[in-house]
Design a protein around this motif. Structure first.
Motif, PDB file in Angstrom:
ATOM      1  N   UNK A  30     -20.759 -61.535 104.529  1.00 14.94           N
ATOM      2  CA  UNK A  30     -20.926 -60.087 104.543  1.00 14.94           C
ATOM      3  C   UNK A  30     -22.377 -59.731 104.756  1.00 14.94           C
ATOM      4  N   UNK A  31     -22.616 -58.720 105.549  1.00 13.67           N
ATOM      5  CA  UNK A  31     -23.978 -58.320 105.866  1.00 13.67           C
ATOM      6  C   UNK A  31     -24.444 -58.901 107.187  1.00 13.67           C
ATOM      7  N   UNK A  32     -23.664 -59.833 107.741  1.00 14.16           N
ATOM      8  CA  UNK A  32     -24.005 -60.430 109.029  1.00 14.16           C
ATOM      9  C   UNK A  32     -22.870 -60.209 110.005  1.00 14.16           C
ATOM     10  N   UNK A  33     -23.194 -60.252 111.282  1.00  7.96           N
ATOM     11  CA  UNK A  33     -22.124 -60.143 112.265  1.00  7.96           C
ATOM     12  C   UNK A  33     -22.467 -60.990 113.480  1.00  7.96           C
ATOM     13  N   UNK A  34     -21.425 -61.549 114.082  1.00  6.39           N
ATOM     14  CA  UNK A  34     -21.621 -62.325 115.303  1.00  6.39           C
ATOM     15  C   UNK A  34     -21.416 -61.450 116.524  1.00  6.39           C
ATOM     16  N   UNK A  35     -20.744 -60.343 116.326  1.00  5.13           N
ATOM     17  CA  UNK A  35     -20.568 -59.418 117.419  1.00  5.13           C
ATOM     18  C   UNK A  35     -20.905 -58.025 116.945  1.00  5.13           C
ATOM     19  N   UNK A  36     -21.110 -57.160 117.905  1.00  2.00           N
ATOM     20  CA  UNK A  36     -21.445 -55.792 117.538  1.00  2.00           C
ATOM     21  C   UNK A  36     -21.038 -54.893 118.699  1.00  2.00           C
ATOM     22  N   UNK A  37     -20.941 -53.627 118.403  1.00  2.00           N
ATOM     23  CA  UNK A  37     -20.499 -52.677 119.420  1.00  2.00           C
ATOM     24  C   UNK A  37     -21.612 -51.673 119.661  1.00  2.00           C
ATOM     25  N   UNK A  38     -21.892 -51.431 120.939  1.00  2.00           N
ATOM     26  CA  UNK A  38     -22.977 -50.521 121.306  1.00  2.00           C
ATOM     27  C   UNK A  38     -22.416 -49.351 122.083  1.00  2.00           C
ATOM     28  N   UNK A  39     -22.903 -48.170 121.781  1.00  2.00           N
ATOM     29  CA  UNK A  39     -22.511 -46.977 122.540  1.00  2.00           C
ATOM     30  C   UNK A  39     -23.747 -46.457 123.248  1.00  2.00           C
TER      31      UNK A  39
ATOM     32  N   UNK B 634     -19.270 -53.117 106.122  1.00  2.00           N
ATOM     33  CA  UNK B 634     -20.162 -53.827 107.038  1.00  2.00           C
ATOM     34  C   UNK B 634     -20.248 -53.100 108.380  1.00  2.00           C
ATOM     35  N   UNK B 635     -19.151 -52.449 108.766  1.00  2.00           N
ATOM     36  CA  UNK B 635     -19.150 -51.733 110.037  1.00  2.00           C
ATOM     37  C   UNK B 635     -19.774 -50.361 109.880  1.00  2.00           C
ATOM     38  N   UNK B 636     -19.355 -49.673 108.824  1.00  2.00           N
ATOM     39  CA  UNK B 636     -19.819 -48.289 108.646  1.00  2.00           C
ATOM     40  C   UNK B 636     -19.849 -48.012 107.158  1.00  2.00           C
ATOM     41  N   UNK B 637     -21.015 -47.705 106.623  1.00  2.00           N
ATOM     42  CA  UNK B 637     -21.074 -47.489 105.187  1.00  2.00           C
ATOM     43  C   UNK B 637     -21.378 -46.049 104.820  1.00  2.00           C
ATOM     44  N   UNK B 638     -21.651 -45.226 105.826  1.00  2.00           N
ATOM     45  CA  UNK B 638     -21.882 -43.810 105.534  1.00  2.00           C
ATOM     46  C   UNK B 638     -21.512 -43.013 106.777  1.00  2.00           C
ATOM     47  N   UNK B 639     -21.224 -41.725 106.565  1.00  2.00           N
ATOM     48  CA  UNK B 639     -20.981 -40.885 107.729  1.00  2.00           C
ATOM     49  C   UNK B 639     -22.283 -40.182 108.107  1.00  2.00           C
ATOM     50  N   UNK B 640     -22.287 -39.613 109.289  1.00  2.00           N
ATOM     51  CA  UNK B 640     -23.464 -38.878 109.740  1.00  2.00           C
ATOM     52  C   UNK B 640     -23.009 -37.494 110.150  1.00  2.00           C
ATOM     53  N   UNK B 641     -23.932 -36.564 110.204  1.00  2.00           N
ATOM     54  CA  UNK B 641     -23.586 -35.221 110.670  1.00  2.00           C
ATOM     55  C   UNK B 641     -24.153 -35.070 112.078  1.00  2.00           C
ATOM     56  N   UNK B 642     -23.257 -34.793 113.019  1.00  5.45           N
ATOM     57  CA  UNK B 642     -23.665 -34.682 114.418  1.00  5.45           C
ATOM     58  C   UNK B 642     -24.196 -33.282 114.664  1.00  5.45           C
ATOM     59  N   UNK B 643     -25.403 -33.229 115.178  1.00  8.71           N
ATOM     60  CA  UNK B 643     -26.016 -31.926 115.450  1.00  8.71           C
ATOM     61  C   UNK B 643     -26.501 -31.902 116.886  1.00  8.71           C
ATOM     62  N   UNK B 644     -26.250 -30.802 117.559  1.00  9.64           N
ATOM     63  CA  UNK B 644     -26.678 -30.655 118.949  1.00  9.64           C
ATOM     64  C   UNK B 644     -28.213 -30.594 119.016  1.00  9.64           C
ATOM     65  N   UNK B 645     -28.804 -31.243 120.029  1.00 11.86           N
ATOM     66  CA  UNK B 645     -30.272 -31.292 120.089  1.00 11.86           C
ATOM     67  C   UNK B 645     -30.939 -29.917 120.102  1.00 11.86           C
ATOM     68  N   UNK B 646     -30.279 -28.917 120.725  1.00  9.47           N
ATOM     69  CA  UNK B 646     -30.894 -27.582 120.722  1.00  9.47           C
ATOM     70  C   UNK B 646     -31.054 -27.096 119.294  1.00  9.47           C
TER      71      UNK B 646
ATOM     72  N   UNK C   6     -25.926 -48.542 117.778  1.00 13.34           N
ATOM     73  CA  UNK C   6     -24.985 -49.561 117.331  1.00 13.34           C
ATOM     74  C   UNK C   6     -23.877 -48.863 116.565  1.00 13.34           C
ATOM     75  N   UNK C   7     -22.665 -49.051 117.042  1.00 13.64           N
ATOM     76  CA  UNK C   7     -21.523 -48.380 116.433  1.00 13.64           C
ATOM     77  C   UNK C   7     -20.984 -49.166 115.251  1.00 13.64           C
ATOM     78  N   UNK C   8     -21.223 -50.480 115.280  1.00 10.38           N
ATOM     79  CA  UNK C   8     -20.542 -51.304 114.293  1.00 10.38           C
ATOM     80  C   UNK C   8     -21.429 -51.726 113.150  1.00 10.38           C
ATOM     81  N   UNK C   9     -22.450 -50.966 112.862  1.00 10.50           N
ATOM     82  CA  UNK C   9     -23.192 -51.207 111.637  1.00 10.50           C
ATOM     83  C   UNK C   9     -23.929 -52.522 111.568  1.00 10.50           C
ATOM     84  N   UNK C  10     -24.392 -53.032 112.663  1.00 11.21           N
ATOM     85  CA  UNK C  10     -25.072 -54.321 112.636  1.00 11.21           C
ATOM     86  C   UNK C  10     -26.406 -54.229 111.914  1.00 11.21           C
TER      87      UNK C  10
END
Lengths: 177, 745, 313
Positions: A30-39, B634-646, C6-10
């Motif tokens: 936990x706390x590590x990842x081998x893959x990740x997703x980018x937007x 590990x993927x997402x531990x908090x939410x964010x508030x999306x705000x338009x740049x303007x 990063x979408x997946x919290x890396x």
């Protein structure tokens, strides 16, 4: 044999299932990842475009991490898969510094770890965990030298790109655009 | 019990053996290096289950290590819901099992030295307490004064218990807080609901129209899979959303609509499709009633009219209408799922249903298919005593269209000040965190303060448990049997859930808890099987299978009885409406005193410096349920508030900054939330993912992370037809410095 | 607007949000190794050229620092390893493409060589030193006979030691700041400079000190030339290299680099040594310490800043 992977950015929704499946399959701490997703997103509302990519180690043909390893722990296995032999790794960190994609991480046990293309599954004839789980089936995997493999077929049909090609590492993770 | 409840933060307590594996926290070490796969004979044990992390109920296999520890969860290839591929929450379900912050043992609220705390109790004690309180309520007020709020697979057991006890006040928040309006709208139009999983034939559709549905962010596994298949086949996706959702990113047309104006757009599409003769004439003639009234109704709803309201250009409205029609009948205007937005939601989904009917997609390939399912008998139990008072008697005349009990109505019935016909004095809350799922938290808390009994059944110490008199810890889905899954789909299918491990610590399954309570209430006859295995085996044998077979295969699918997945050419179909036809003009709604055809009404807009609060999902979490799951944090531990740049520029906010949000009623978010400056959100709105901002300290990974949107949803637009709670009319402003201390719950 | 996230919290420890795998151990070793290399190369060079008597401190005394520096450096390296139990794998494998492997083997050669060199001159410090065992005396006389060969080995390996640390970093083309072939020669020059400074401190001979002051001056000049060249190269290169250079030209490392490395570590000592040559008497220790300090800081800043420079996100 040259193993490669292609990710269809048109279908990837960024759900990160690949990351979790890899974590459970490979016991990634936990706390590590081998893959990740980018937007990546650009434009101004409402002219916007978005690209989502599932990334991991690129298993480069010209892998700097294999070159710089002082003990040979980081080596090429079958099909060009880059693997770390845990008991040869001294934890010097050279490979982590040499990867332009920052694909490696220091495992708490001391050695360096990263995506292995699930070589233990490939040996059983299975696909890597991420490709097997992806709900959008956007991850293709196979042997580039086999013209009938999933990845060869899809790379022939679609335009693709790799990341930081100018780094000269010849990555084998393609993104269909 | 003290006259006023305090919110008790569940501290780290719990006797009982904490079963944690050695090595890295999480799944047991099976393969530490690729070489070890060779050495270890991969003789893995696996047990079938279906997932409980969300409502999609994908069937899969739980793999265990050679030491018998839960390792990973993989989809069952035979399963129509998942096609062998689980979503990230399902894959991360192991985290639910290994979460060390789980509830471990029953808790009873006591007063100690002037403070209210939880005391650990045995199951006997806890169930005795609940039973005696329930009997008190029954003798003082009547059994109907007990209410059940429930969600998930344990519902049937607690429903059985409540009905046996003599109350039918059983509400699922997923009705009035989520999909209720759409089910009523489709029931009124087609005589049938859309079911769950929705009967949308996405994989064969040529045009998918999403009104706000953010497929790809809402992780409806089957739908995302089918959308991906459809993308490969070249589907046209039209997304209507004020936010550039992931689905919008894959759409041919994205209509960046002004929030709350969707009905206008839908009406103008109906206008276009009728007045350009795009509609499916044969279908409408054969199956629909009320066409002429509809045509007259939409005469003035031109694209130009809609443009003024929605800001979507007329030619785009025309183009998309044509696109939909070209695809007809393989077109889906998606009914959505969480549709409780502005209080006129039943009418909005009615417009969606009408549009589908005009394009002839209902019952056609690429549109909506006819589901089929196994009919599995229930155990033979004594007849329930008919309760003397129904939920509809609480506030007579309210929500006439509702076909299921309305949770918020039961909550209102618990507040004496509202003068219900009879009081609701006790709640059993099973597997739903009412604090997070019901908007207007102050109202829910007011109701709770008036209760004589609040029982919370949960796996995690969610906020609702902090208000309970008794907390009954349930084991996770990986540790129990449950009802057979008989969800409808293209082919009838059964799925078995069996435990992969023994219940951890002192937890029990919902069946066990409900049955235990029933025994204490002398209602054991309603739970004739002591062990669930016996009940399941009996049920399965009635349908030509057995427990042994299902344990081996996990999922059993059979062919449909008839080749009726879609309407046959010119098939004579009778719909379950009053007229037997698809009611474009709804007589039943008219009779109830509401508009038989949808109308557009303008909704409140934000004032200066305020922005509409829009919330949604992320594929990495299921609402607030998974916020503490280690695999998913590990993927997402908090939410964010999306705000338009303007807007962020005008306010001087930068990406990554933490701020508070304050709504139009002066309520401030309980914790800070991180700012994401992005072009993806409209300048008049802000967006955040629902399910964060937890205030129970025991949930160490998610406590204080992100902010709770529910807390900021204080204004509720209730749908007068069926009680749905519209939640999108709340407006927030930004607070960069907050002197208020953190607020509990 | 362009967003990349990063979408997946890396958040891999030591890798995210930026590379941070090497801490004080590595720059310390690079400095210690570089200085030892400088000391040993200079000692060997002057011995080979037959100037032992003129520069006796440089050839016979200063090298006593070398084993200490090397051992400390090796300890620092060992501490840095994350999988220490397997460190011996370094010495059962040789990988010609890995500068780190060269380094391991070079150290394997030069450390004993430096010990031997010191052993040969131990009577300079301890006149009554007695080896006690006959076989050690035999070994001593063997090495004395082949001292010139030993010196050549020391010279070559010393230079390799001095330059390979720079080559090691420059081989990491993933870190644009390091990816310049000037880094090797720069580190060598810096190491030689530190080695010369050591002699400057230890020597009692005025002539020797003057010579080494001159050597330092020349080396500082070379280092400055390399640094200017390096920045010109970065700024004329690709975007990632320009970003890397910007770390020192307005970025977070600007002040530390220009003040500690260039001004304090190079320009001021150069000025002081100029003044010394021009008959102003400055205690030699001042510029020498500044040079050594600058050499240390150069390593620290390059290692830390290099980990910040990157290709992605």
């Amino acid at each position: 044999m040259r193993y490669a992977m292609a990710v269809d950015t048109r279908k990837c929704v960024g759900c990160s299932d690949c990351v979790v499946a890899c974590q459970t399959e490979n016991d990634v701490p936990h706390g590590f990842c081998r893959e990740w997703v980018v937007e990546t997103m650009n434009g101004t509302y409402p002219q916007l475009e978005i690209e989502i990519r599932s990334e991991r180690c690129n298993h480069c043909i010209n892998a700097p991490c294999v070159r710089c390893c002082p003990t040979g722990a980081s080596h090429f296995a079958e099909g060009g898969i880059v693997i770390v032999e845990h008991n040869k790794c001294i934890g010097c960190g050279a490979c982590m510094a040499s990867c332009p994609y920052d694909a490696r991480y220091p495992h708490p046990s001391g050695y360096v770890d990263k995506c292995t293309f699930c070589i233990h599954r490939i040996k059983e004839g299975l696909k890597p965990a991420c490709a097997a789980v992806c709900p959008t089936k956007c991850i293709y995997f196979g042997d580039l030298n086999d013209p009938n493999s999933d990845v060869s077929v899809v790379l022939k049909k679609r335009k693709s790109k790799t990341l930081i090609p100018e780094a000269g590492t010849k990555p084998q993770l393609y993104f269909l655009i | 019990m003290a006259s006023r409840r305090d919110f008790i933060k569940i501290s780290a307590m719990g006797a009982g053996v904490l079963v944690l594996t050695k090595g890295t926290f999480g799944a047991a070490k099976l393969l530490t290096s690729p070489d070890e796969a060779k050495k270890l004979k991969v003789d893995l044990k696996r047990t079938p289950t279906y997932c409980e992390v969300c409502f999609w109920k994908c069937a899969g296999w739980v793999y265990k290590t050679s030491e018998g520890k839960i390792w990973k969860i993989i989809g069952n290839d035979e399963d129509q819901h998942s096609n062998g591929r689980f979503c990230p929450r399902g894959t991360g379900g192991v985290g639910m099992y290994y979460d060390e912050d789980r509830l471990k043992t029953p808790l009873i609220r006591v007063e100690e030295r002037g403070r209210q705390v939880f005391r650990e109790a045995s199951w006997d004690e806890a169930l005795d307490y609940v039973a005696s309180k329930m009997k008190d309520i029954s003798s003082k007020y009547g059994s109907e004064s007990m209410a059940l709020f429930t969600h998930g697979n344990g519902s049937s057991y607690f429903t059985n218990l409540m009905k046996a006890f003599g109350s039918a006040n059983i509400a699922e928040p997923s009705y009035a807080q989520c999909k209720g309006p759409r089910d009523e709208a489709f029931l009124a139009t087609f005589g049938e609901e859309v079911y769950s999983p929705e009967v949308t034939d996405i994989r064969d559709t040529k045009c998918l129209v999403l009104i706000g549905s953010h497929i790809g962010e809402n992780m409806h596994n089957g739908q995302i899979q089918e959308m991906s298949d459809a993308i490969d086949k070249g589907v046209t996706i039209i997304t209507v959303d004020p936010r550039f959702s992931t689905a919008a990113g894959k759409s041919k047309y994205w209509l960046p609509i002004k929030p709350s104006t969707d009905i206008a757009l839908l009406l103008s599409w109906i206008h276009e499709i009728i007045y350009n003769n795009y509609y499916d004439k044969n279908y409408v003639e054969k199956y629909c009633s009320g066409f002429d009234k509809l045509k007259e109704h939409v005469r003035d709803f031109t694209p130009e009219w809609a443009y003024g309201i929605t800001t979507i250009k007329p030619d785009l409205i025309r183009k998309t209408a044509k696109e939909m029609s070209n695809a007809s009948p393989a077109v889906i205007i998606h009914p959505g799922r969480h549709v409780t937005w502005y209080g006129d939601d039943t009418q909005r989904v009615r417009a969606i249903a009408i549009l589908n009917a005009l394009l002839g997609s209902w019952g056609r390939r690429g549109g909506f298919y006819r589901p089929a399912k196994y009919e599995v008998p229930s155990a033979k139990i004594p007849k329930y005593a008919e309760p003397k008072k129904a939920w509809t008697d609480l506030f007579p005349g309210k929500y006439p269209i509702a076909s299921s009990p309305v949770s918020n109505l039961l909550i209102d019935g618990s507040i004496p000040g509202n003068k219900p016909a009879y009081p609701i004095k006790g709640w059993i809350v099973n597997a739903t965190n009412l604090i997070s799922s019901i908007p207007d938290q102050a109202n829910t808390l007011k109701a709770i303060q008036n209760l004589d009994l609040l029982v919370a059944v949960d796996t995690m110490p969610m906020e609702i448990t902090g208000w309970a008199d008794v907390v009954l810890p349930e084991c996770t889905y990986l540790e129990r049997y449950d009802v057979l899954r008989v969800s409808p789909h293209r082919k009838p299918a059964l799925a078995l859930r069996m435990p992969a491990a023994e219940p951890m610590n002192n937890t029990r399954s919902a069946y066990n808890i409900a049955r235990g309570l029933a025994l204490k209430l002398d209602l054991g006859a309603y739970f004739p099987f002591e062990k669930q295995e016996e009940l399941l085996d009996w049920q399965l044998k009635q349908v030509g299978s057995s427990l042994e077979e299902m344990q081996r295969i996990g999922v059993k699918t059979k062919e449909r009885e008839a080749d009726d997945l879609y309407f046959a050419e010119n098939e004579n179909v009778t719909f379950s409406t009053d007229s037997g036809k698809i009611e474009l003009y709804s007589k039943s709604i008219e009779q109830a005193g509401f508009d038989p055809l949808p109308k557009y009404t303008a909704h409140e807009e934000p004032s200066e410096g305020y922005y509409r609060l829009i919330y949604g999902r992320t594929p990495q979490h299921t609402f607030g349920r998974t916020s503490n799951n280690p695999n998913l944090t590990d993927l997402m531990h908090e939410n964010t508030v999306w705000i338009n740049p303007k807007i962020s520029k005008a306010w001087g906010l930068i990406n990554g900054q933490y701020i508070w949000l304050k709504n139009q009623d002066g309520v401030i978010s309980n914790f800070k939330i991180k700012v994401r400056v992005t072009e993806r959100i409209r300048w008049d709105s802000v967006y955040m993912v629902h399910g964060f901002g937890h205030s129970q300290k025991q949930m160490k990974r998610c406590f204080g992370k992100g902010a709770s949107d529910t807390r900021l949803i204080t204004k509720v637009l209730t749908d007068p037809l069926m009680g749905g709670t519209g939640m999108r009319s709340n407006f927030v402003t930004f607070v960069t410095e907050n002197s208020e201390k953190e607020v509990a719950s | 607007m362009e967003e990349e996230l990063l979408v997946s919290g890396r958040m891999n420890h030591l890798i995210d949000p930026q590379l941070n795998i090497w801490h004080w151990e590595i720059p310390l070793y690079l400095f210690l190794g570089g200085m030892a290399a400088g000391i040993l190369s200079i000692a060997a060079l002057y011995f080979i050229r037959g100037r032992e008597k003129d520069y006796s401190t440089a050839v016979r005394l200063t090298p006593f620092l070398a084993p200490v520096l090397l051992v400390l450096g090796l300890i620092a390296l060992f501490i840095d390893l994350r999988h220490r139990l397997f460190f011996w794998q370094l010495y059962v494998n040789i990988r010609l493409q890995s500068p780190m492997s060269w380094g391991a083997w070079v150290l394997m050669v030069i450390t004993p060589v430096s010990f031997i060199w010191c052993a040969l001159h131990i009577k300079d410090i301890f006149p009554n030193w007695d080896w006690k065992f006959k076989w050690i005396y035999e070994i001593e006389s063997f090495f004395n006979k082949y001292k010139k060969v030993l010196a050549w080995i020391m010279l070559i390996y010393g230079i390799i030691l001095g330059i390979y640390t720079g080559i090691l970093l420059s081989a990491f083309n993933a870190r644009p700041l390091w990816n310049t072939s000037i880094l090797g020669p720069l580190f060598l020059a810096s190491g030689l400079s530190a080695g010369a400074a050591a002699t400057l401190i230890l020597s009692n001979d005025k002539a020797e000190r003057k010579q080494f002051a001159r050597i330092d001056l020349v080396l500082i000049g070379i280092e400055l030339f390399f640094i200017i060249h390096m920045f010109m190269g970065f700024l004329a290169s690709t975007q990632v290299q320009i970003e890397a250079a910007k770390l020192f030209l307005g970025g977070p490392y600007t002040v530390t680099f220009w003040i500690f490395v260039v001004i304090l570590g190079m320009l001021i000592p150069a000025l002081l040594e100029f003044m010394e040559l021009g008959k102003f008497h400055i205690p030699a220790i001042v510029p020498a310490v500044l040079v050594i300090f600058g050499s240390l800081m150069l390593r620290f800043i390059i290692v830390y800043a290099g980990q910040v420079s990157r290709w992605l996100y």
